[in-house]
Design an enzyme around this catalytic site. Structure first.
Site, PDB file in Angstrom:
ATOM      1  N   GLU A  47      -1.608 -79.046  12.019  1.00 17.97           N
ATOM      2  CA  GLU A  47      -2.144 -78.629  10.411  1.00 17.97           C
ATOM      3  C   GLU A  47      -3.154 -79.441   9.958  1.00 17.97           C
ATOM      4  O   GLU A  47      -3.562 -79.320   8.818  1.00 17.97           O
ATOM      5  CB  GLU A  47      -0.744 -79.114   9.642  1.00 17.97           C
ATOM      6  N   CYS A  69       4.466 -84.342  15.907  1.00 15.88           N
ATOM      7  CA  CYS A  69       4.450 -85.997  15.871  1.00 15.88           C
ATOM      8  C   CYS A  69       5.607 -86.644  15.330  1.00 15.88           C
ATOM      9  O   CYS A  69       6.771 -86.658  16.155  1.00 15.88           O
ATOM     10  CB  CYS A  69       3.176 -86.273  14.863  1.00 15.88           C
ATOM     11  N   HIS A  92      -1.177 -83.173  15.753  1.00 17.93           N
ATOM     12  CA  HIS A  92      -1.122 -82.527  14.353  1.00 17.93           C
ATOM     13  C   HIS A  92      -1.890 -81.252  14.234  1.00 17.93           C
ATOM     14  O   HIS A  92      -2.928 -81.348  13.895  1.00 17.93           O
ATOM     15  CB  HIS A  92      -1.752 -83.603  13.341  1.00 17.93           C
TER      16      HIS A  92
HETATM   17  N1  GLN Z   1       4.144 -93.154  14.684  1.00 15.99           N
HETATM   18  C1  GLN Z   1       5.077 -92.401  14.117  1.00 15.99           C
HETATM   19  C2  GLN Z   1       6.503 -92.645  14.120  1.00 15.99           C
HETATM   20  O1  GLN Z   1       6.560 -93.132  15.307  1.00 15.99           O
HETATM   21  C3  GLN Z   1       4.483 -90.933  14.148  1.00 15.99           C
HETATM   22  C4  GLN Z   1       3.093 -90.772  13.644  1.00 15.99           C
HETATM   23  C5  GLN Z   1       2.906 -89.537  12.855  1.00 15.99           C
HETATM   24  O2  GLN Z   1       3.889 -88.558  12.675  1.00 15.99           O
HETATM   25  N2  GLN Z   1       1.561 -89.068  12.916  1.00 15.99           N
HETATM   26  O3  GLN Z   1       7.251 -92.069  13.563  1.00 15.99           O
END
Ligand code: GLN
Length: 189
Positions: A170, A78, A168
């Site tokens: 995890e 992410c 994610h």
């Molecule tokens: N929206 C976040 C970003 O732009 C990422 C979201 C996340 O890691 N769950 O950094």
């Protein structure tokens, strides 16, 4: 096996628990000296803008960039994927920029952008995927292997030693991705 987990911000504890349960030693990375001797690195989810600022402030950006370019296995989820991406669709500022893809932040919308699904991923099989204000990969350069797509958007890639996920793993009970990452680390050492 000693795995570093970037612990500046975001969901790092969850990665640590899973990796420990799979037999890895974990070190939380908050300063330069923490990087010593790590054999793999996890870049967790969270807020990439904040994480990028902290990486710069703590003088961790360039050393980590070099370690990844030199072949250190990295698992990025992410916000971590955003840190790794060479291009961002709507941001001028990139961060580690070692993964030759273009990534779109908050690609599913900011408010309604969180959902769970399941999809097959190359090398690990069908897995649950939790998306939280997630990015997706808009395009990947030659040599980047697409491992999973959801609704025709790329959500998992591998490029040499780098594994980038927009979801994610995890936050689920399924440890296959972490096991696969540890296998990548083991095959390098
Ligand atoms: N929206 C976040 C970003 O732009 C990422 C979201 C996340 O890691 N769950 O950094």
């Amino acid at each position: 096996m000693k795995i570093g987990i970037l612990a500046l911000q975001g969901a790092f504890i969850e990665h640590e628990k899973i990796l420990k349960s799979l037999g890895a030693d974990c070190v939380e990375i908050r300063q330069l000296s923490d990087l010593e001797g790590i054999q793999g690195l996890v870049l967790p989810g969270g807020e990439s803008t904040v994480q990028g600022q902290l990486l710069r402030k703590l003088n961790l950006l360039e050393p980590i960039q070099k370690m990844i370019s030199d072949g250190l296995p990295v698992l990025a989820t992410c916000a971590g994927l955003i840190l790794l991406s060479e291009h961002l669709e709507s941001d001028e500022t990139t961060h580690l920029a070692t993964l030759p893809v273009t990534t779109k932040r908050n690609a599913y919308g900011r408010q309604l952008g969180s959902f769970t699904t399941a999809a097959p991923m190359k090398y690990v099989g069908e897995i649950p995927m939790v998306f939280i204000r997630a990015p997706y990969i808009e395009s990947a350069d030659n040599g980047v292997e697409v491992l999973a797509t959801v609704d025709e958007h790329i959500v998992a890639v591998k490029y040499q030693n780098q594994l980038g996920l927009s979801f994610h793993p995890e936050l689920t009970e399924d440890n296959h991705i972490h096991q696969y990452f540890l296998d990548m680390v083991a095959s390098r050492i």
